[in-house]
Design an enzyme around this catalytic site. Structure first.
Site, PDB file in Angstrom:
ATOM      1  N   ILE A 164       0.500  20.535   1.117  1.00  0.00           N
ATOM      2  CA  ILE A 164      -0.309  21.621   0.558  1.00  0.00           C
ATOM      3  C   ILE A 164      -1.555  21.820   1.420  1.00  0.00           C
ATOM      4  O   ILE A 164      -2.359  20.908   1.582  1.00  0.00           O
ATOM      5  CB  ILE A 164      -0.642  21.343  -0.933  1.00  0.00           C
ATOM      6  CG1 ILE A 164      -1.400  22.525  -1.547  1.00  0.00           C
ATOM      7  CG2 ILE A 164      -1.348  20.024  -1.125  1.00  0.00           C
ATOM      8  CD1 ILE A 164      -1.484  22.474  -3.066  1.00  0.00           C
ATOM      9  N   GLU A 165      -1.669  23.016   1.988  1.00  0.00           N
ATOM     10  CA  GLU A 165      -2.762  23.336   2.901  1.00  0.00           C
ATOM     11  C   GLU A 165      -3.200  24.779   2.710  1.00  0.00           C
ATOM     12  O   GLU A 165      -2.587  25.542   1.960  1.00  0.00           O
ATOM     13  CB  GLU A 165      -2.321  23.149   4.358  1.00  0.00           C
ATOM     14  CG  GLU A 165      -1.855  21.763   4.708  1.00  0.00           C
ATOM     15  CD  GLU A 165      -1.591  21.620   6.194  1.00  0.00           C
ATOM     16  OE1 GLU A 165      -2.457  22.027   7.000  1.00  0.00           O
ATOM     17  OE2 GLU A 165      -0.524  21.095   6.565  1.00  0.00           O
ATOM     18  N   ALA A 166      -4.257  25.140   3.430  1.00  0.00           N
ATOM     19  CA  ALA A 166      -4.738  26.526   3.515  1.00  0.00           C
ATOM     20  C   ALA A 166      -4.928  27.109   2.109  1.00  0.00           C
ATOM     21  O   ALA A 166      -5.454  26.447   1.226  1.00  0.00           O
ATOM     22  CB  ALA A 166      -3.789  27.363   4.366  1.00  0.00           C
TER      23      ALA A 166
END
Length: 328
Positions: free
Chosen positions: A151-153
């Site tokens: 999970i990023e950005a």
């Protein structure tokens, strides 16, 4: 993890601007049981990306290094709430052939769902139930023992999508007894930023029962990469202790490191000596996961493209061999 990791430059700049908030208070919820030595394929499974550069043959890597397991990147949205490799390759295509080859050689895989770039299921799916359904399609397609949510950005930064992912993981865990879940996310040298702290606190509130929280300690302004990685991981351990009420041992077992071999996107350097120090720390403290991005880059350059080498003086598979010695 992004498709090319270069996109994390933006992520790193944003993370550097964030300041740490207060550590979430421990809730009354009973702590989840620690994973059993982060059973394979979670503990030691370096990232391999079939959609990038010149992916190595898994059988060759397994034979040369002793590695058994791989984390395969990346499952994205095909434009709807439906999973596909890179958002384009079907679940029964070339990536299934890779999984079959790994298993034929005595190993196993964990898919990485998300990453920095592309259309993320956690944002496209409209609710936790439909997102859990997308995760279930991947689990059923391969008979999985574990999944990794990278999970990023905006998926990481937005509380709505963050909650959707955590709630979907809870649903998925309840529907698949024994399934191990990993959440992989960016970090600061000082540990989880306020967004990461919020995510871990929220997971405790809803009982998401995540098995391993894995930080990505690179592109984060590191100078001494081994020491800075250990500093970040110690902060994560303390956060898990205070949030879930774990002992030191249980907190370490729920924590993980996902480094990057060679030159990072921001000019940091993780050489073999630094990576070995990280591995020794992970072994000594019983971390739940120790991995890196990526096997594709774990080769000498010899004029090759940066998606196929780490940019430092090395022999083929130096970093993969170090991971192969870690069992959680």
């Amino acid at each position: 993890m992004s498709k090319v990791r270069k996109s994390l430059l933006t992520c790193a700049a944003a993370a550097a601007a964030l300041t740490l908030g207060a550590v979430p208070a421990m809730s009354a919820q009973a702590p989840a049981a620690a994973p059993e030595a982060a059973a394979a394929p979670v503990a030691a499974s370096p990232y391999l990306y079939n959609g990038w550069g010149s992916p190595p043959a898994v059988g060759e890597v397994m034979s040369a290094t002793g590695i058994k397991d791989f984390t395969l990147a990346f499952i994205l949205s095909d434009g709807t709430c439906n999973p596909a490799w890179d958002g384009t390759r079907p679940l029964d295509g070339q990536d299934k052939a890779t999984i079959d080859e790994v298993r034929a050689n005595g190993g196993d895989v964990v898919p990485s769902i998300g990453g920095y770039s592309g259309s993320k299921l956690g944002e496209v799916c409209q609710d936790a139930q439909s997102l859990a359904g997308a995760y279930q399609k991947v689990i059923d397609a391969y008979g999985l023992k574990a999944i990794d949510i990278d999970i990023e950005a905006s998926e990481f930064d937005n509380p709505t999508s963050q909650d959707r992912v955590l709630e979907a993981l809870k649903i998925t865990k309840e529907a698949n007894p024994g399934l191990l879940t990993v959440v992989t996310f960016p970090t600061l040298v000082s540990g989880p930023n306020d967004v990461g702290q919020r995510m871990i606190s929220r997971a405790n509130e809803i009982g998401a029962n995540v098995d391993v929280w894995t930080q990505m300690p690179f592109n984060f302004g590191g100078s001494d990469m081994a020491a800075d990685t250990i500093t970040a991981t110690e902060a994560l351990k303390e956060l898990l202790k205070s949030t879930f009420g774990y002992s030191d041992a249980d907190a370490y077992a729920h924590a993980g490191i996902s480094s990057m071999n060679g030159n990072t996107d921001t000019g940091e350097v993780v050489d073999q000596a630094a990576f070995q120090q990280m591995a020794d720390y992970a072994k000594q403290n019983g971390l739940g996961r120790f991995t890196f991005w990526s096997v594709n880059r774990d080769r000498p350059c010899d004029g090759g493209a940066p998606d196929s080498c780490g940019g430092i003086d090395q022999q083929p598979w130096d970093f993969t061999k170090i991971v192969a010695g870690f069992q959680g």
